[in-house]
Scaffold this motif. Structure first.
Motif, PDB file in Angstrom:
ATOM      1  N   CYS A  76       0.879  -1.164   0.000  1.00 13.24           N
ATOM      2  CA  CYS A  76       0.000   0.000   0.000  1.00 13.24           C
ATOM      3  C   CYS A  76       0.923   1.223   0.000  1.00 13.24           C
ATOM      4  CB  CYS A  76      -0.879  -0.014   1.252  1.00 13.24           C
ATOM      5  SG  CYS A  76      -1.815   1.497   1.513  1.00 13.24           S
ATOM      6  N   ALA A  77       0.732   2.111  -0.949  1.00 15.55           N
ATOM      7  CA  ALA A  77       1.618   3.269  -1.079  1.00 15.55           C
ATOM      8  C   ALA A  77       1.433   4.298   0.038  1.00 15.55           C
ATOM      9  CB  ALA A  77       1.406   3.938  -2.424  1.00 15.55           C
ATOM     10  N   VAL A  78       0.383   4.171   0.818  1.00 19.30           N
ATOM     11  CA  VAL A  78       0.163   5.107   1.917  1.00 19.30           C
ATOM     12  C   VAL A  78       0.892   4.630   3.176  1.00 19.30           C
ATOM     13  CG1 VAL A  78      -1.559   6.209   3.408  1.00 19.30           C
ATOM     14  CG2 VAL A  78      -2.028   5.901   0.971  1.00 19.30           C
ATOM     15  N   CYS A  79       0.658   3.372   3.576  1.00 28.28           N
ATOM     16  CA  CYS A  79       1.258   2.874   4.822  1.00 28.28           C
ATOM     17  C   CYS A  79       2.505   2.025   4.596  1.00 28.28           C
ATOM     18  CB  CYS A  79       0.235   2.074   5.621  1.00 28.28           C
ATOM     19  SG  CYS A  79      -0.185   0.467   4.891  1.00 28.28           S
ATOM     20  N   LEU A  80       2.771   1.679   3.334  1.00 28.70           N
ATOM     21  CA  LEU A  80       3.930   0.876   2.944  1.00 28.70           C
ATOM     22  C   LEU A  80       3.919  -0.538   3.532  1.00 28.70           C
ATOM     23  CD1 LEU A  80       6.673   3.655   3.142  1.00 28.70           C
ATOM     24  CD2 LEU A  80       5.331   2.923   1.159  1.00 28.70           C
ATOM     25  N   LYS A  95      -6.507   2.259 -11.415  1.00 28.18           N
ATOM     26  CA  LYS A  95      -5.868   0.950 -11.259  1.00 28.18           C
ATOM     27  C   LYS A  95      -4.861   0.883 -10.110  1.00 28.18           C
ATOM     28  CE  LYS A  95      -8.114  -0.706 -14.698  1.00 28.18           C
ATOM     29  NZ  LYS A  95      -9.405  -1.206 -14.365  1.00 28.18           N
ATOM     30  N   HIS A  96      -4.883   1.848  -9.201  1.00 27.83           N
ATOM     31  CA  HIS A  96      -4.046   1.770  -8.006  1.00 27.83           C
ATOM     32  C   HIS A  96      -4.879   1.196  -6.867  1.00 27.83           C
ATOM     33  CE1 HIS A  96      -1.631   5.008 -10.116  1.00 27.83           C
ATOM     34  NE2 HIS A  96      -0.824   3.967 -10.020  1.00 27.83           N
ATOM     35  N   VAL A  97      -4.237   0.432  -6.022  1.00 28.36           N
ATOM     36  CA  VAL A  97      -4.919  -0.251  -4.919  1.00 28.36           C
ATOM     37  C   VAL A  97      -4.291   0.203  -3.599  1.00 28.36           C
ATOM     38  CG1 VAL A  97      -5.477  -2.493  -3.904  1.00 28.36           C
ATOM     39  CG2 VAL A  97      -5.388  -2.246  -6.387  1.00 28.36           C
ATOM     40  N   PHE A  98      -5.159   0.479  -2.615  1.00 27.34           N
ATOM     41  CA  PHE A  98      -4.719   0.910  -1.291  1.00 27.34           C
ATOM     42  C   PHE A  98      -5.583   0.224  -0.246  1.00 27.34           C
ATOM     43  CE2 PHE A  98      -4.168   4.354  -4.285  1.00 27.34           C
ATOM     44  CZ  PHE A  98      -2.839   4.692  -4.114  1.00 27.34           C
ATOM     45  N   HIS A  99      -5.045   0.078   0.971  1.00 23.41           N
ATOM     46  CA  HIS A  99      -5.905  -0.355   2.070  1.00 23.41           C
ATOM     47  C   HIS A  99      -7.029   0.667   2.197  1.00 23.41           C
ATOM     48  CE1 HIS A  99      -2.055  -2.280   3.628  1.00 23.41           C
ATOM     49  NE2 HIS A  99      -2.902  -3.299   3.505  1.00 23.41           N
ATOM     50  N   LYS A 100      -8.228   0.195   2.463  1.00 22.37           N
ATOM     51  CA  LYS A 100      -9.392   1.081   2.569  1.00 22.37           C
ATOM     52  C   LYS A 100      -9.151   2.158   3.617  1.00 22.37           C
ATOM     53  CE  LYS A 100     -14.249   0.966   3.974  1.00 22.37           C
ATOM     54  NZ  LYS A 100     -14.074   1.813   5.142  1.00 22.37           N
ATOM     55  N   LYS A 105      -8.049   7.785   5.289  1.00 26.08           N
ATOM     56  CA  LYS A 105      -7.308   8.775   6.087  1.00 26.08           C
ATOM     57  C   LYS A 105      -6.651   9.806   5.179  1.00 26.08           C
ATOM     58  CE  LYS A 105      -6.371   5.722   9.956  1.00 26.08           C
ATOM     59  NZ  LYS A 105      -5.374   4.882  10.619  1.00 26.08           N
ATOM     60  N   TRP A 106      -6.104   9.348   4.062  1.00 30.87           N
ATOM     61  CA  TRP A 106      -5.494  10.246   3.080  1.00 30.87           C
ATOM     62  C   TRP A 106      -6.524  11.280   2.599  1.00 30.87           C
ATOM     63  CZ3 TRP A 106      -0.971  11.509   0.688  1.00 30.87           C
ATOM     64  CH2 TRP A 106      -1.036  12.124  -0.553  1.00 30.87           C
ATOM     65  N   LEU A 107      -7.709  10.819   2.248  1.00 28.15           N
ATOM     66  CA  LEU A 107      -8.739  11.704   1.717  1.00 28.15           C
ATOM     67  C   LEU A 107      -9.334  12.615   2.793  1.00 28.15           C
ATOM     68  CD1 LEU A 107     -10.432   9.206  -0.724  1.00 28.15           C
ATOM     69  CD2 LEU A 107      -8.988  11.144  -1.331  1.00 28.15           C
ATOM     70  N   CYS A 114      -5.722  10.457  -6.015  1.00 23.27           N
ATOM     71  CA  CYS A 114      -4.977   9.227  -5.775  1.00 23.27           C
ATOM     72  C   CYS A 114      -3.592   9.610  -5.246  1.00 23.27           C
ATOM     73  CB  CYS A 114      -4.848   8.449  -7.088  1.00 23.27           C
ATOM     74  SG  CYS A 114      -3.686   7.057  -7.003  1.00 23.27           S
ATOM     75  N   PRO A 115      -3.115   8.954  -4.199  1.00 17.38           N
ATOM     76  CA  PRO A 115      -1.797   9.299  -3.651  1.00 17.38           C
ATOM     77  C   PRO A 115      -0.647   9.080  -4.637  1.00 17.38           C
ATOM     78  CG  PRO A 115      -3.041   7.988  -2.086  1.00 17.38           C
ATOM     79  CD  PRO A 115      -3.825   7.984  -3.361  1.00 17.38           C
ATOM     80  N   LEU A 116      -0.836   8.223  -5.632  1.00 14.96           N
ATOM     81  CA  LEU A 116       0.255   7.945  -6.572  1.00 14.96           C
ATOM     82  C   LEU A 116       0.206   8.800  -7.831  1.00 14.96           C
ATOM     83  CD1 LEU A 116       0.533   4.070  -6.305  1.00 14.96           C
ATOM     84  CD2 LEU A 116       2.103   5.785  -5.427  1.00 14.96           C
TER      85      LEU A 116
END
Length: 160
Positions: A76-80, A95-100, A105-107, A114-116
């Protein structure tokens, strides 16, 4: 006599604080009414997350989802952190995937992309409505602290 004077001074200070806090609440209520009548919509955190869920529903991370990805994400690019099978993730249109929870929290930090790749995830109206709520909350808290500071350190007032 000295004790009565101190009690009255303290009572005066408490009364002024209560009046100031009441004025803050009345001001916040008037601002809310102005927003309602001017057509500016404010989104609560619950409404914001509900809208996000409608636009990008959470799904279970499975091996099938990994196969559907052109380049399966490992982290996950947010929490790694690595993705685990059956975790709830958000598979975005970009097409990017992150933990919900990570993406939420990012939003909630008033980011709408998208964080990426910075693809817009939510309409500007929704993000602006949520930002208005956050700004109002921060402004109200800040005003509250300023009033308490000014009243407690003002001329002629005793501090508690």
């Amino acid at each position: 006599m000295e004790a009565l004077s101190q009690v009255l001074t303290t009572l005066k200070t408490v009364t002024i604080l209560c009046i100031n806090l009441l004025l803050l609440k009345v001001t916040a209520a008037i601002q809310s009414l102005i927003r309602i009548f001017s057509g500016q919509r404010v989104f609560t955190t619950t409404q914001f997350l509900s809208y996000l869920e409608q636009m990008n529903p959470g799904v279970r991370y499975t091996k099938l989802l990994m196969k559907l990805q052109e380049t399966p994400p490992e982290l996950c690019a947010v929490c790694l952190s690595e993705f685990a099978v059956d975790e709830i993730v958000r598979d975005l249109k970009c097409k990017h995937v992150f933990h919900k929870d990570c993406l939420d929290k990012w939003l909630l930090q008033c980011r709408s992309t998208c964080p990426l790749c910075r693809t817009k995830l939510l309409p500007d109206e929704v993000v602006a409505g949520y930002r208005r709520l956050k700004d109002d909350q921060m402004g109200y808290d800040r005003s509250n602290e300023e009033i308490v500071f000014l009243v407690s350190h003002g001329n002629g007032f005793s501090s508690f």
